[in-house]
Design a protein around this motif. Structure first.
Motif, PDB file in Angstrom:
ATOM      1  N   SER A   3      35.095  10.366  -0.616  1.00 25.85           N
ATOM      2  CA  SER A   3      34.392  10.685   0.640  1.00 25.85           C
ATOM      3  C   SER A   3      34.189   9.423   1.454  1.00 25.85           C
ATOM      4  CB  SER A   3      33.045  11.326   0.328  1.00 25.85           C
ATOM      5  OG  SER A   3      32.314  11.468   1.522  1.00 25.85           O
ATOM      6  N   THR A  25      32.063  13.287  -3.120  1.00 21.31           N
ATOM      7  CA  THR A  25      33.202  12.938  -3.955  1.00 21.31           C
ATOM      8  C   THR A  25      33.469  11.458  -3.864  1.00 21.31           C
ATOM      9  OG1 THR A  25      34.722  13.418  -2.169  1.00 21.31           O
ATOM     10  CG2 THR A  25      34.169  15.236  -3.646  1.00 21.31           C
ATOM     11  N   GLU A  26      34.295  10.963  -4.717  1.00 25.05           N
ATOM     12  CA  GLU A  26      34.554   9.532  -4.736  1.00 25.05           C
ATOM     13  C   GLU A  26      35.376   9.083  -3.540  1.00 25.05           C
ATOM     14  OE1 GLU A  26      36.438   6.183  -7.773  1.00 25.05           O
ATOM     15  OE2 GLU A  26      36.323   8.283  -8.340  1.00 25.05           O
ATOM     16  N   THR A  82      30.901   7.891   0.784  1.00 26.14           N
ATOM     17  CA  THR A  82      30.817   7.223  -0.515  1.00 26.14           C
ATOM     18  C   THR A  82      31.521   5.882  -0.476  1.00 26.14           C
ATOM     19  OG1 THR A  82      30.805   9.365  -1.610  1.00 26.14           O
ATOM     20  CG2 THR A  82      31.323   7.463  -2.964  1.00 26.14           C
TER      21      THR A  82
END
Length: 349
Positions: free
Chosen positions: A339, A336-337, A342
């Motif tokens: 995370s 996910t963005e 990330t």
């Protein structure tokens, strides 16, 4: 050829009588001389035969005068004595053997054994032999029988049965270690052991040590006493064998029990030493791990304390975390963005 005067007319009766008478007297005188000469010759031969003493290589000759020993002839050959005054006794000079009858003896541990032996003996002092034993070999054998039997009985009565059997031939097999020390049944370390045959005092030597008065007393020497047979009585042989088997079984059981006890002691000691070694090793391992973790934390602390290296180590840690999450054949990771991984890849962490 003699002349016949009976038919001659020129010869008187007196001459014929004298001639016949003379002839008859000459014949009678010659016969008497022959008889006397024969008697003298026979007497001379008889006296000479009774005067000679023939001594052989294996004999002593004792010359007696009126029953008393006057001299001893020990050199082989021909000698002389006074006939009718001196007499001769013969004593054997060679080595003689006497086979003793088998007899029962009792050992110190109250076990009966049968001993059958023989004796080699000889006469060394013929004069004393004649004085004490009357020149009789049978008398000597009777004394030897009693002396050897008593010596054998006294010797065996001071020994155990296994000692008697072991000392029969004067040799004994023992087990020794590398240093030459004898090992007994309680010595359980059998590494580097070997068997050796050692010389011991034999049974016959023990018997001979107790026979030291025969030569001085009887004029004979006991050269050797040898044991032909050393056995057990027939009536209790099987019982003795069974008892020996039982005793050996008890000894074996004792050795086995001692071996097991010693083995348990060795095992317990070894287990204790192994436990101590494992505890020490575990303690050292834990100490080493703790030191490593402390060093690791120190390195991390140093890395995070430097702003220039913080991003690099964060990136490396993100890769390690991503690597651990990718398992199996599926290599796709969906993040996910928001995370943390990330954000690290995007440089926002």
């Amino acid at each position: 050829m003699m002349a016949d005067y009976t038919d001659n007319p020129n010869v008187t009766n007196f001459e014929r009588y004298r001639s016949d008478g003379t002839k008859k007297k000459e014949k009678k005188g010659g016969k008497k001389l022959s008889v006397v000469f024969g008697v003298i010759l026979v007497a001379a031969v008889f006296l000479l035969a009774n005067s000679m003493v023939v001594t052989r290589q294996n004999q002593f000759k004792l010359i007696r005068q009126f029953g008393r020993v006057d001299r001893v002839v020990s050199v082989p050959g021909l000698s002389f004595k006074l006939p009718f005054v001196e007499s001769v006794d013969t004593v054997p000079k060679e080595l003689l053997i006497y086979d003793l009858p088998a007899s029962d003896v009792i050992t110190s541990d109250k076990k009966t054994m049968i001993v059958d032996s023989y004796v080699l003996w000889r006469v060394t002092d013929p004069l004393r032999f004649a004085q004490t034993l009357s020149c009789s070999v049978q008398n000597a054998e009777g004394r030897i029988d009693a002396i050897v039997y008593n010596a054998t009985k006294n010797t065996i009565s001071n020994m155990k049965q296994d000692e008697v059997i072991r000392s029969r031939d004067g040799k004994m097999t023992i087990t020794v270690d590398e240093t030459g020390m004898e090992l007994t049944g309680n010595d359980l370390d059998m590494s580097g052991v070997r068997e050796e045959v050692v010389e011991i005092t034999s049974l016959t030597e023990e018997v001979m040590e107790q026979i030291n008065h025969v030569e001085d007393q009887y004029g004979i020497e006991l050269v050797a006493v040898e044991v032909k047979k050393l056995d057990l009585p027939d009536d209790n042989k099987q019982a003795v064998y069974n008892r020996m088997i039982s005793e050996r079984g008890n000894i074996a059981a004792q050795y086995t029990a001692e071996g097991k006890s010693e083995a348990r002691m060795i095992e317990n000691t070894t287990d204790k030493e192994v436990s101590i070694m494992l505890s020490d090793a575990q303690a050292k391992a834990e100490a080493t791990i703790a030191e490593g973790e402390a060093e690791y934390m120190r390195i991390l602390s140093g890395a995070y304390a430097d702003p220039e290296k913080t991003d690099f180590y964060s990136f490396v840690r993100a890769l390690d975390a991503l690597k651990e999450s990718v398992v199996g054949d599926n290599k796709t990771v969906i993040l996910t963005e928001d995370s943390p991984i990330t954000q690290i890849f995007n440089g926002r962490y």
